[in-house]
Design a protein around this motif. Structure first.
Motif, PDB file in Angstrom:
ATOM      1  N   HIS A  49       1.082  -1.039  -0.035  1.00  0.00           N
ATOM      2  CA  HIS A  49       0.016   0.247   0.005  1.00  0.00           C
ATOM      3  C   HIS A  49       0.854   1.160  -0.181  1.00  0.00           C
ATOM      4  O   HIS A  49       0.673   2.107  -0.487  1.00  0.00           O
ATOM      5  N   LEU A  50       1.994   1.033   0.415  1.00  0.00           N
ATOM      6  CA  LEU A  50       2.718   2.488   0.519  1.00  0.00           C
ATOM      7  C   LEU A  50       3.947   2.285  -0.662  1.00  0.00           C
ATOM      8  O   LEU A  50       4.903   2.974  -0.792  1.00  0.00           O
ATOM      9  N   GLY A  51       3.850   1.754  -1.206  1.00  0.00           N
ATOM     10  CA  GLY A  51       4.635   1.688  -2.655  1.00  0.00           C
ATOM     11  C   GLY A  51       5.466   0.448  -3.024  1.00  0.00           C
ATOM     12  O   GLY A  51       6.335   0.792  -4.064  1.00  0.00           O
ATOM     13  N   TYR A  52       6.079   0.266  -1.813  1.00  0.00           N
ATOM     14  CA  TYR A  52       6.935  -1.230  -1.617  1.00  0.00           C
ATOM     15  C   TYR A  52       6.673  -2.013  -1.881  1.00  0.00           C
ATOM     16  O   TYR A  52       6.302  -3.196  -0.589  1.00  0.00           O
ATOM     17  N   ASP A  53       6.609  -2.826  -3.287  1.00  0.00           N
ATOM     18  CA  ASP A  53       5.913  -3.875  -3.243  1.00  0.00           C
ATOM     19  C   ASP A  53       7.084  -5.110  -3.013  1.00  0.00           C
ATOM     20  O   ASP A  53       8.085  -5.527  -4.018  1.00  0.00           O
ATOM     21  N   LEU A  54       7.411  -6.234  -2.072  1.00  0.00           N
ATOM     22  CA  LEU A  54       8.275  -7.208  -1.794  1.00  0.00           C
ATOM     23  C   LEU A  54       7.912  -7.753  -1.452  1.00  0.00           C
ATOM     24  O   LEU A  54       8.298  -9.032  -1.634  1.00  0.00           O
ATOM     25  N   ARG A  55       6.638  -8.584  -2.201  1.00  0.00           N
ATOM     26  CA  ARG A  55       6.312  -9.657  -3.101  1.00  0.00           C
ATOM     27  C   ARG A  55       7.398 -10.664  -4.009  1.00  0.00           C
ATOM     28  O   ARG A  55       7.516 -11.570  -4.564  1.00  0.00           O
ATOM     29  N   LYS A  56       7.893  -9.845  -4.685  1.00  0.00           N
ATOM     30  CA  LYS A  56       8.862 -10.310  -5.659  1.00  0.00           C
ATOM     31  C   LYS A  56      10.066 -11.353  -4.915  1.00  0.00           C
ATOM     32  O   LYS A  56      10.243 -11.745  -6.430  1.00  0.00           O
ATOM     33  N   TRP A  57      10.174 -10.518  -3.606  1.00  0.00           N
ATOM     34  CA  TRP A  57      11.558 -12.034  -3.460  1.00  0.00           C
ATOM     35  C   TRP A  57      10.638 -12.776  -2.484  1.00  0.00           C
ATOM     36  O   TRP A  57      11.650 -13.625  -1.603  1.00  0.00           O
ATOM     37  N   LEU A  58       9.509 -13.148  -2.795  1.00  0.00           N
ATOM     38  CA  LEU A  58       8.881 -14.491  -1.883  1.00  0.00           C
ATOM     39  C   LEU A  58       7.909 -14.781  -3.130  1.00  0.00           C
ATOM     40  O   LEU A  58       7.101 -14.478  -3.151  1.00  0.00           O
ATOM     41  N   PRO A  59       9.091 -16.511  -3.712  1.00  0.00           N
ATOM     42  CA  PRO A  59       8.115 -16.582  -4.371  1.00  0.00           C
ATOM     43  C   PRO A  59       6.611 -17.492  -4.104  1.00  0.00           C
ATOM     44  O   PRO A  59       5.827 -17.563  -4.930  1.00  0.00           O
TER      45      PRO A  59
END
Length: 83
Positions: A49-59
């Motif tokens: 929501h804040l603009g930092y997409d961290l899901r790309k490091w978690l398969p």
């Protein structure tokens, strides 16, 4: 206001994951109704929501709406042989 709530959620869930989450004994857990997966889901939602997409490091937490596989070529037919 939503941005402040997202920051608070990200900070609290991040601190939970860093400090309380890796405790070796479940009996020492002060918040037994919150497990690490729930805290991680809150952390990822708040950061996205804040603009930092961290899901790309978690398969296992891939993005929804991925592009579908490419359709087969027009001249090629899929053949199914049932025996």
């Amino acid at each position: 206001m939503k941005r402040k709530i997202a920051w608070i959620g990200a900070i609290l869930s991040g601190l939970y994951l860093l400090t309380i989450g890796p405790l070796p004994f479940p009996a020492m857990d002060p918040l037994p109704f919150i497990d690490e997966a729930f805290a991680l889901a809150i952390f990822l939602k708040c950061t996205s929501h804040l603009g930092y997409d961290l899901r790309k490091w978690l398969p296992s937490m891939g993005k929804k709406g991925k592009s579908s596989p490419t359709p087969p070529a027009a001249g090629k037919k899929d053949v199914t042989i049932d025996v």
